[in-house]
Design an enzyme around this catalytic site. Structure first.
Site, mmCIF file in Angstrom:
data_model
loop_
_atom_site.group_PDB
_atom_site.id
_atom_site.type_symbol
_atom_site.label_atom_id
_atom_site.label_comp_id
_atom_site.label_asym_id
_atom_site.label_seq_id
_atom_site.Cartn_x
_atom_site.Cartn_y
_atom_site.Cartn_z
ATOM 1 N N SER A 160 0.818 -1.210 0.000
ATOM 2 C CA SER A 160 0.000 0.000 0.000
ATOM 3 C C SER A 160 0.851 1.259 0.000
ATOM 4 C CB SER A 160 -0.937 0.005 1.207
ATOM 5 O OG SER A 160 -0.200 -0.213 2.384
ATOM 6 N N HIS A 183 -3.156 -3.501 -6.023
ATOM 7 C CA HIS A 183 -3.457 -2.940 -4.706
ATOM 8 C C HIS A 183 -4.958 -2.943 -4.445
ATOM 9 C CE1 HIS A 183 -3.547 0.519 -1.670
ATOM 10 N NE2 HIS A 183 -3.278 -0.618 -1.052
ATOM 11 N N GLU A 195 -6.079 -0.978 -7.818
ATOM 12 C CA GLU A 195 -5.044 -0.218 -8.525
ATOM 13 C C GLU A 195 -4.070 -1.227 -9.146
ATOM 14 O OE1 GLU A 195 -4.825 3.857 -5.847
ATOM 15 O OE2 GLU A 195 -3.785 2.088 -5.107
ATOM 16 N N ASN A 233 -3.873 5.870 -1.568
ATOM 17 C CA ASN A 233 -3.177 6.136 -0.301
ATOM 18 C C ASN A 233 -2.370 7.420 -0.329
ATOM 19 O OD1 ASN A 233 -4.274 4.086 1.102
ATOM 20 N ND2 ASN A 233 -2.534 2.705 0.966
#
Ligand code: CAA
Length: 330
Positions: A160, A183, A195, A233
């Protein structure tokens, strides 16, 4: 509105005509060759919430999964977590209890919970790691797996916050053509986004396969460069840290900040609820890593707030420990 929701739900098979009708299109990866994923066998390392979720959505979509962890206790907890998630999904699929049980049994039958990594990897077409967010652990894992796996096997990280390229530093040059990032988001069975990340050594056909795998497990896929935090993130972590800094300054209480973001910005959870849900340690170590080590280092935006550090050091990690910014009943 309803039509937009319907498009979002089936974005991956959306037709060109439908794209022009959708004001906020969710289609990404237009240059990806859409083909059937040419394999069924996956091994996942790490049976925490992320690894368990990835195993579940893969098995629910006909993949055969080895879920590997270091000890049986972790695997037993994972099995319970997957079982309770599958029960929620089964209840929504049908009210017939026998059909619910059949569905759950069928998905679980495709997951092999194991501590035997060598055997699992040797028979896998794709290996995904979802272990602790520590670069050395991830590097060593893939270095040790490289000689065990078939030359064709794809190596993937669910990191992440780290760069994919750095995680695969120690694998062979040939393997570097077959690496990438997938992700997922927590809770994996419920969160639609994935992702998909390509490094500068990833072959286009490998990237296409990763994207198509994401589509095949029902995710809305977006493409992102190999950079720390990718899209979500990179935006979400500074937002959560900023909320903690507001709390530290005494601008507002955690509860009021949460209420404000839920009812003023439409987020499903406020930042403190989300911090507790994801795990305070996860966010703290991401921020610390970025502030000290990564290419975005020393940005005030990602400096770990001292309140967060103190809570983590005291073992108050959120829902998983029973206490974070809030108290949670075990
Ligand atoms: N398995 C299956 N379904 C689940 C589930 C699970 N583990 N958890 C929740 N759901 C489903 C429920 O069954 C329910 O479905 P319906 O709406 O169809 O009935 C739906 O999700 C909502 O669940 P609840 O009613 O129990 O609770 P809620 O409305 O409070 O939603 C939530 C819970 C889905 C977690 C929601 O609060 C949410 O979306 N929160 C934000 C989560 C988020 O931001 N995640 C990303 C974190 S960052 C990250 O993951 C990146 C990283 O690298 C760490």
């Amino acid at each position: 509105m309803l039509r937009r929701q319907a498009f979002a739900r089936f974005n991956c098979i959306i037709t060109p005509k439908a794209i022009t009708r959708s004001k906020y299109s969710t289609v990404s990866g237009s240059d990806v060759a859409r083909t059937k994923v040419p394999f069924k066998n996956i091994t996942i390392f790490g049976s925490g919430m992320m690894g368990s979720g990835i195993a579940q959505v893969s098995a629910a979509n006909e993949y055969h999964v080895n879920l590997v962890d270091l000890n049986k206790g972790a695997l037993d907890r994972s099995q319970q977590y997957i079982l309770s998630s599958l029960k929620r999904i089964a209840r929504k699929k049908t009210t017939d209890e026998r059909m619910q049980t059949n569905y759950i049994d069928e998905v679980l039958s495709r997951i092999n919970f194991t501590t035997e990594s060598e055997h699992a990897v040797a028979s896998s077409d794709m290996v995904i790691e979802a272990v602790v967010e520590n670069i050395e652990i991830k590097q060593n894992l893939f270095k040790s797996l490289d000689p065990m796996a078939s030359p064709q096997t794809l190596f993937v990280s669910n990191t992440s916050s780290l760069k994919i390229k750095d995680i695969f530093r120690d694998v062979s040059e040939k393997r570097k053509e077959r690496i990438g990032g997938l992700h997922f988001f927590n809770p994996v069975p419920q969160m639609k986004l994935l992702e998909v990340i390509k490094t500068d050594t990833t072959k286009q056909e490998v990237f296409d396969t990763l994207f198509n795998y994401g589509v095949s497990v029902g995710k809305v896929c977006v493409v992102c460069k190999d950079m720390p935090g990718f899209i979500v993130n990179r935006l979400l972590v500074p937002y959560m840290l900023e909320a903690v800094k507001m709390l530290e300054r005494g601008d507002a209480s955690a509860k009021d900040i949460d209420i404000a973001m839920k009812y003023g910005a439409g987020y499903p959870m406020g930042p403190f609820e989300l911090l507790d849900y994801v795990g305070l340690d996860t966010t703290y170590f991401v921020a610390k890593g970025w502030y000290e080590d990564s290419e975005i280092q020393k940005m005030e935006l990602v400096k770990p707030p001292s309140v967060l550090k103190k809570l983590v050091e005291a073992g108050n990690l959120g829902i998983k420990s029973g206490k974070g910014f809030y108290e949670h009943r075990k």
